[in-house]
Design an enzyme around this catalytic site. Structure first.
Site, PDB file in Angstrom:
ATOM      1  N   GLU A  30       0.825  -1.209   0.000  1.00  0.00           N
ATOM      2  CA  GLU A  30       0.000   0.000   0.000  1.00  0.00           C
ATOM      3  C   GLU A  30       0.863   1.263   0.000  1.00  0.00           C
ATOM      4  O   GLU A  30       0.550   2.234  -0.681  1.00  0.00           O
ATOM      5  CB  GLU A  30      -0.935  -0.010   1.208  1.00  0.00           C
ATOM      6  CG  GLU A  30      -2.029  -1.070   1.155  1.00  0.00           C
ATOM      7  CD  GLU A  30      -2.985  -0.875   0.001  1.00  0.00           C
ATOM      8  OE1 GLU A  30      -3.071   0.242  -0.537  1.00  0.00           O
ATOM      9  OE2 GLU A  30      -3.654  -1.853  -0.377  1.00  0.00           O
ATOM     10  N   TYR A  46      -6.321   6.116   4.707  1.00  0.00           N
ATOM     11  CA  TYR A  46      -6.484   5.118   3.661  1.00  0.00           C
ATOM     12  C   TYR A  46      -5.640   3.875   3.931  1.00  0.00           C
ATOM     13  O   TYR A  46      -6.149   2.738   3.865  1.00  0.00           O
ATOM     14  CB  TYR A  46      -6.127   5.664   2.274  1.00  0.00           C
ATOM     15  CG  TYR A  46      -5.972   4.533   1.303  1.00  0.00           C
ATOM     16  CD1 TYR A  46      -7.086   3.856   0.826  1.00  0.00           C
ATOM     17  CD2 TYR A  46      -4.706   4.053   0.955  1.00  0.00           C
ATOM     18  CE1 TYR A  46      -6.958   2.751  -0.001  1.00  0.00           C
ATOM     19  CE2 TYR A  46      -4.561   2.948   0.133  1.00  0.00           C
ATOM     20  CZ  TYR A  46      -5.692   2.303  -0.348  1.00  0.00           C
ATOM     21  OH  TYR A  46      -5.555   1.193  -1.138  1.00  0.00           O
ATOM     22  N   ASP A  82     -10.335   5.412  -1.461  1.00  0.00           N
ATOM     23  CA  ASP A  82      -9.256   6.016  -2.241  1.00  0.00           C
ATOM     24  C   ASP A  82      -9.878   6.668  -3.470  1.00  0.00           C
ATOM     25  O   ASP A  82     -11.098   6.690  -3.635  1.00  0.00           O
ATOM     26  CB  ASP A  82      -8.190   4.977  -2.617  1.00  0.00           C
ATOM     27  CG  ASP A  82      -8.611   4.085  -3.777  1.00  0.00           C
ATOM     28  OD1 ASP A  82      -9.838   3.951  -4.020  1.00  0.00           O
ATOM     29  OD2 ASP A  82      -7.728   3.534  -4.449  1.00  0.00           O
TER      30      ASP A  82
END
Length: 298
Positions: free
Chosen positions: A41, A124, A142
């Site tokens: 991520e 996020y 997102d």
């Protein structure tokens, strides 16, 4: 048709699409640890997945957990980050690894509050880790998810900037109650936004939601229009200069320095070069020595 009915129809169309079209990324489908998911991520922020895959594989082979990364030198970490861009992410990831190692005995925490307290981990990333790594029911928001949900259910484009209250409330309403389904939902909406429902050129003819998407049915009003900053060209920018300096260091043997004259030869505009050197030094990405030579941090 009620919103609840709309949601049920969307799910019935989306989940089979995910089964047939999900990219086989190495951190998906339970093939990595929660730490591996977090690394993916962080690497994927503002970077295309196709570019991330080889870097993630190489990174995880060398530093498979937080403890391993925390023991690496800054020079090793910056070098391994390569051309992923925004190299400060690499150092923030290492800072995160050190906290996880020291405060959590190398086990990534699983609560939202603990995750967002880690260096460089925002809403996020924390939500994505909780959903994709731990299987928790949580909204993940997102750019791709915002765009798909706004188009499908509201019939309008998602605007730039932070998520609006309306977008967050919509994401919470449509999230399945079942934890396993919520994980699939988050992944599927994100994947659809990346592969089909793109910002400027959505492939509506390939979209499983084309016949129920409010945006498509309305004729795609204002397609791609949103208030954003003008896109900055890369050539001649500070980003390019900073990248040239870091790339020159990556090509050298570990622990080597670039002389002042060799640094000066990297870019013809002395003032801009000096400014970029200073910003890299301030970010902790390089070390400037008394003789004006430059190296990665020791």
């Amino acid at each position: 048709m009620s919103e609840a009915s709309d949601i049920a129809v969307v799910r019935s169309l989306l989940f089979p699409w995910w089964d047939g079209h999900a990219r086989d990324l190495p951190w998906r489908f339970g093939r990595t640890t929660p730490w591996g998911v977090l690394v993916s991520e962080v690497m994927s922020q503002q970077t295309q997945m196709s570019r991330v895959v080889p870097y993630w594989i190489a990174w995880m082979e060398v530093w498979p957990d937080a403890r391993a990364l925390s023991a690496a030198s800054s020079a090793e970490v910056i070098t391994a980050w390569g051309r992923l861009g925004y190299p400060r992410r690499a150092l923030r990831l290492q800072s995160c690894a050190r906290v996880v190692t020291e405060a959590y005995d190398d086990v990534l925490p699983r609560s939202y509050e603990e995750l967002t307290a880690l260096p460089g981990i925002g809403d996020y990333t924390a939500s994505a880790v909780m959903s994709f790594a731990y299987g928790e029911r949580i909204t993940v928001i997102d750019t791709n998810i915002r765009r798909v949900l706004s188009r499908v259910f509201l019939g309008i484009e998602s605007q730039g900037g932070t998520a609006s209250r309306e977008e967050r409330e919509l994401a919470a309403r449509v999230l399945p109650q079942d934890a396993d389904e919520s994980v699939t939902w988050n992944q599927t909406i994100m994947e659809l936004g990346a592969l089909v429902c793109s910002a400027k050129n959505p492939q509506c003819e390939q979209c499983p939601l084309a016949r129920v998407c409010a945006f498509n049915l309305a004729g795609k009003p204002g397609l791609g229009h949103k208030p954003t900053r003008p896109r900055q060209h890369f050539k001649g920018t500070d980003r390019q200069v900073r990248g040239l300096i870091l790339e020159a260091l990556r090509t050298l043997p570990s622990g080597s320095r670039i002389s002042h004259d060799d640094v000066a030869a990297l870019w013809p505009v002395a003032g801009q070069l000096d400014s970029c050197l200073a910003s890299l030094d301030e970010d902790g990405l390089i070390e400037i020595h008394p003789d004006s030579s430059v190296s990665f941090p020791s």
